[in-house]
Write a protein that holds these residues in place. Structure first.
Motif, PDB file in Angstrom:
ATOM      1  N   GLY A  24      41.366  48.088  48.356  1.00  0.00           N
ATOM      2  CA  GLY A  24      41.872  46.733  48.196  1.00  0.00           C
ATOM      3  C   GLY A  24      40.894  45.719  48.755  1.00  0.00           C
ATOM      4  O   GLY A  24      40.279  45.943  49.800  1.00  0.00           O
ATOM      5  N   SER A  25      40.743  44.613  48.031  1.00  0.00           N
ATOM      6  CA  SER A  25      39.894  43.514  48.483  1.00  0.00           C
ATOM      7  C   SER A  25      40.426  42.225  47.853  1.00  0.00           C
ATOM      8  O   SER A  25      41.218  42.267  46.912  1.00  0.00           O
ATOM      9  N   ALA A  26      39.972  41.105  48.397  1.00  0.00           N
ATOM     10  CA  ALA A  26      40.433  39.819  47.870  1.00  0.00           C
ATOM     11  C   ALA A  26      39.389  38.748  48.146  1.00  0.00           C
ATOM     12  O   ALA A  26      38.675  38.813  49.153  1.00  0.00           O
ATOM     13  N   PRO A  27      39.314  37.747  47.262  1.00  0.00           N
ATOM     14  CA  PRO A  27      38.422  36.620  47.527  1.00  0.00           C
ATOM     15  C   PRO A  27      39.048  35.699  48.581  1.00  0.00           C
ATOM     16  O   PRO A  27      40.224  35.847  48.934  1.00  0.00           O
ATOM     17  N   LEU A  28      38.290  34.752  49.060  1.00  0.00           N
ATOM     18  CA  LEU A  28      38.822  33.789  50.027  1.00  0.00           C
ATOM     19  C   LEU A  28      39.761  32.788  49.374  1.00  0.00           C
ATOM     20  O   LEU A  28      40.718  32.347  49.984  1.00  0.00           O
ATOM     21  N   SER A  29      39.517  32.438  48.128  1.00  0.00           N
ATOM     22  CA  SER A  29      40.311  31.441  47.429  1.00  0.00           C
ATOM     23  C   SER A  29      41.745  31.905  47.243  1.00  0.00           C
ATOM     24  O   SER A  29      41.998  33.038  46.815  1.00  0.00           O
ATOM     25  N   ALA A  30      42.680  31.026  47.527  1.00  0.00           N
ATOM     26  CA  ALA A  30      44.100  31.343  47.319  1.00  0.00           C
ATOM     27  C   ALA A  30      44.409  31.526  45.837  1.00  0.00           C
ATOM     28  O   ALA A  30      45.385  32.182  45.480  1.00  0.00           O
ATOM     29  N   ASP A  31      43.578  30.960  44.972  1.00  0.00           N
ATOM     30  CA  ASP A  31      43.765  31.098  43.528  1.00  0.00           C
ATOM     31  C   ASP A  31      43.084  32.342  42.973  1.00  0.00           C
ATOM     32  O   ASP A  31      43.242  32.661  41.798  1.00  0.00           O
ATOM     33  N   GLY A  32      42.288  33.023  43.805  1.00  0.00           N
ATOM     34  CA  GLY A  32      41.543  34.194  43.350  1.00  0.00           C
ATOM     35  C   GLY A  32      42.441  35.403  43.174  1.00  0.00           C
ATOM     36  O   GLY A  32      43.546  35.462  43.707  1.00  0.00           O
TER      37      GLY A  32
END
Length: 185
Positions: A24-32
């Motif tokens: 699992g990973s995620a961008p910093l942007s809340a819209d990402g």
């Protein structure tokens, strides 16, 4: 849930027996877009009590690489599909090591060669936890798929590189993932 100061020998033995894990990973942007990817095959290694790595195979996207380049955050989750119930999560900071990187060969020597390999993800583990997994169902392991190997062998190294240049240059959110050699500074 139980926290561990590091990957204990007992947890290491259990992890090495698992046939599947999730990244699992995620961008910093809340819209990402948050990314969750299943991984299998002989592609995971425990390098030390607080360090792991896995072979990253060519795929239709390169979200994990893009997220690691942006912020480094990553979690690996293993869950038992046979035997006693258990879930293990390894939270940490990851780095994608590409074949052109100086550190790549020393990491690659720990894995079997694979024609579909794209990078090696190395993770400095900062948090180790395990929990019950009481609701995870049983599944029967039937074997590894060889479809990626056949696809990559049919394309050849140049074909795989061209595919990566087309499909893996940017994440679905437009974050840089795989750069072309001319783009690297």
């Amino acid at each position: 849930m139980k926290l561990h100061p590091e990957i204990t020998p007992k947890l290491a033995r259990w992890i090495e027996q698992q046939k599947l894990f999730f990244v699992g990973s995620a961008p910093l942007s809340a819209d990402g877009h948050i990314n969750l990817s299943p991984k299998g095959g002989d592609c995971f290694r425990i390098l030390g009590p607080k360090e792991v790595a896995y072979l990253d195979y060519t795929g239709s996207g390169a979200e994990t690489i893009a997220h690691l380049r942006e912020n480094g955050r990553i979690v690996i989750m293993f869950c038992a599909f046979e035997g006693g119930p258990q879930i293990v999560r390894l939270h940490g900071t990851g780095t994608a090591h590409l074949p052109s990187d100086d550190s790549f060969q020393s990491l690659a020597s720990r894995f079997p060669s694979n024609p579909g390999m794209r990078s090696i993800i190395r993770i400095e583990v900062q948090r180790v936890s395990d929990s019950c997994g009481y609701s995870v169902p049983y599944f029967d392991y039937q074997g590894e798929r060889d479809i990626l190997d056949k696809w990559a062998n049919a394309k050849g190294r140049e074909g795989v590189t061209a595919y990566q240049a087309e499909k893996n240059r940017l994440s679905i959110d437009g974050l840089p993932a795989l750069e072309q050699p001319s783009e690297r500074t």
